[in-house]
Design an enzyme around this catalytic site. Sequence first.
Site, PDB file in Angstrom:
ATOM      1  N   LYS A  89       0.949  -1.307   0.016  1.00 14.88           N
ATOM      2  CA  LYS A  89      -0.098  -0.131  -0.158  1.00 14.88           C
ATOM      3  C   LYS A  89       0.893   1.347   0.210  1.00 14.88           C
ATOM      4  O   LYS A  89       0.645   2.424  -0.625  1.00 14.88           O
ATOM      5  CB  LYS A  89      -1.083  -0.037   1.373  1.00 14.88           C
ATOM      6  CG  LYS A  89      -1.722   1.310   1.269  1.00 14.88           C
ATOM      7  CD  LYS A  89      -2.641   1.449   0.250  1.00 14.88           C
ATOM      8  CE  LYS A  89      -3.309   2.777  -0.024  1.00 14.88           C
ATOM      9  NZ  LYS A  89      -3.623   3.697   0.994  1.00 14.88           N
ATOM     10  N   ASN A 111       0.970   4.123  -2.923  1.00 11.46           N
ATOM     11  CA  ASN A 111       0.764   5.663  -2.844  1.00 11.46           C
ATOM     12  C   ASN A 111       2.012   6.517  -3.259  1.00 11.46           C
ATOM     13  O   ASN A 111       1.774   7.710  -3.878  1.00 11.46           O
ATOM     14  CB  ASN A 111       0.613   5.850  -1.224  1.00 11.46           C
ATOM     15  CG  ASN A 111      -0.851   5.638  -0.824  1.00 11.46           C
ATOM     16  OD1 ASN A 111      -1.635   4.863  -1.383  1.00 11.46           O
ATOM     17  ND2 ASN A 111      -1.194   6.403   0.490  1.00 11.46           N
ATOM     18  N   GLU A 167       0.961   6.696  -6.644  1.00  2.00           N
ATOM     19  CA  GLU A 167      -0.105   7.646  -6.945  1.00  2.00           C
ATOM     20  C   GLU A 167       0.397   9.307  -6.766  1.00  2.00           C
ATOM     21  O   GLU A 167      -0.028   9.688  -7.559  1.00  2.00           O
ATOM     22  CB  GLU A 167      -1.079   7.296  -5.485  1.00  2.00           C
ATOM     23  CG  GLU A 167      -2.170   8.228  -5.440  1.00  2.00           C
ATOM     24  CD  GLU A 167      -2.758   8.030  -3.930  1.00  2.00           C
ATOM     25  OE1 GLU A 167      -3.021   7.043  -3.705  1.00  2.00           O
ATOM     26  OE2 GLU A 167      -2.915   8.935  -3.057  1.00  2.00           O
TER      27      GLU A 167
HETATM   28  C1  6PG Z   1      -5.936   5.621  -1.258  1.00  3.16           C
HETATM   29  C2  6PG Z   1      -5.286   6.897  -0.750  1.00  3.16           C
HETATM   30  C3  6PG Z   1      -5.681   7.209   0.479  1.00  3.16           C
HETATM   31  C4  6PG Z   1      -4.964   8.534   0.580  1.00  3.16           C
HETATM   32  C5  6PG Z   1      -3.494   8.678   1.506  1.00  3.16           C
HETATM   33  C6  6PG Z   1      -2.559   9.462   0.508  1.00  3.16           C
HETATM   34  O1  6PG Z   1      -5.308   4.591  -1.743  1.00  3.16           O
HETATM   35  O2  6PG Z   1      -6.906   5.410  -0.881  1.00  3.16           O
HETATM   36  O3  6PG Z   1      -3.793   6.763  -1.282  1.00  3.16           O
HETATM   37  O4  6PG Z   1      -4.671   6.301   1.500  1.00  3.16           O
HETATM   38  O5  6PG Z   1      -5.192   9.505  -0.193  1.00  3.16           O
HETATM   39  O6  6PG Z   1      -3.678   9.396   2.314  1.00  3.16           O
HETATM   40  O7  6PG Z   1      -2.723  10.845   0.503  1.00  3.16           O
HETATM   41  P1  6PG Z   1      -1.611  11.876   0.814  1.00  3.16           P
HETATM   42  O8  6PG Z   1      -1.596  12.796  -0.392  1.00  3.16           O
HETATM   43  O9  6PG Z   1      -2.547  12.974   2.011  1.00  3.16           O
HETATM   44  O10 6PG Z   1      -0.365  11.602   1.433  1.00  3.16           O
END
Ligand code: 6PG
Length: 466
Positions: free
Chosen positions: A181, A185, A188
Amino acid sequence: MLNTIGVIGLGVMGSNIALNMASKGETVAVYNYTRDLTDQLMERRDDHALHPYYEAQDFIQSLEAPRKIFMMVTAGKAVDSVIHSILPFLEEGDIIMDGGNSFYKDSERRYEELRDKGVHFLGIGISGGEVGALTGPSIMPGGDKEAYDEVASILTKISAKVDGEPCCTYIGPKGAGHYVKMVHNGIEYADMQLITEAYTFLRQNVGLSIEEIAEIFDTWNQGELQSYLIEITASILKKKDEVTGAPMVDVILDKVGQNGTGQWTSIQAIQDGIPSTIITESLFARYISSLKEERVQAEDLLHGPSGEREELNKEKWIEYVRQALYMGKVCAYAQGFAQYKKTSELNGWNLPLKDIALIFRGGCIIRAQFLNVISQVYGENSELANLLVSPFFADKIKDYQKGLRNVVSTGVLTGTAFPCLSSSLTYYDSYRKGESSASLLQAQRDYFGAHTYERKDMTGKFHTNW
Ligand code: 6PG
């Protein structure tokens, strides 16, 4: 009758997970440290599927054995204190699941502490935000396989489905679920930054309006770039501020926050010698954005290149940006999956890369059509060193690099920063060279520090009296 599962922590994510479980036929005990959130949840669904408890002991004793407890509390100390508060009431063989964004090393420590007490611990990566939690997230469970098998039917039931397949699979031992996970991120962050850079180019260099760019993103979302992040970007660009009527994207202050997971991805990559440069650039881009006041002051002092902005042929450049974005994404995902591979080897986790790509296809924030291809690529060769050298992506990139090179070089000439697009190109150009100039660097180290070097023509360690 005893409840089949219990959920602790009834913030938005925890409440939605509990409702999701209840809607899939589980009888769910719910408990929160403070009473208000429990009451709020019961107002949303007050039937025989959800049972509220106001004392930890009552909550635990309402569960059938082995007890399955799903925690959804803020990562960090709160996770430890909740575990300690329920531990006295647990029995051997019970299973605690942590579905928050916990740091994977914390999950490993908790796994070991609880194992010593005969309690199973599963660190479960959950992605999909609040809607995903309610309707079906992507689920990445790590810990003992036998404990996972006890809860697998519930977790797969509540997960997203793609082509009838659940977006949930056993990831590996100890902290492996939260690890996957965490890097999800990191990917992401990179994906979001790459999309933002594509938008920047279209707006600042091609001179398109926000409405035109929203249309372009909608069109891209019909093709090989199809993904949740492209879809929401189109929708964000169409949104107007209710107060001023201006596009929302122009109203929001250009300072980006973060909650740690992307930062942890970069720190781990650096510590373990993994070149996750695009992911790290995306983190640093957030940090630079937060220097808002300094940037405003610097604007008057520091000048970019002079000259008029060159008129760009719209159609040609929209296609270049599309290619650049696709190639940037391939490089970023290649880094994320290379980080999985290397860490898996270091820890002996045997991470299932093909299945990880499969469960990322639905529910999670980075869900995208091209994860199908990534999964196929690993299905054909699970030992692949890097996605870039798979026949499919190598061939695609051969053509698409033209778009990326044009966009990055135009950014350089016009003074527009494209940290992740340019980092993608650097990664590609560095990775594809069998010979590099690193020999000179190694010579410098030996010159001033006698750090030694290896030779191309002989084995062993050498030192030169420079
Ligand atoms: C998800 C997201 C979620 C969240 C994180 C990352 O997979 O559902 O990644 O976990 O958005 O907190 O976001 P930040 O940008 O706040 O670090």
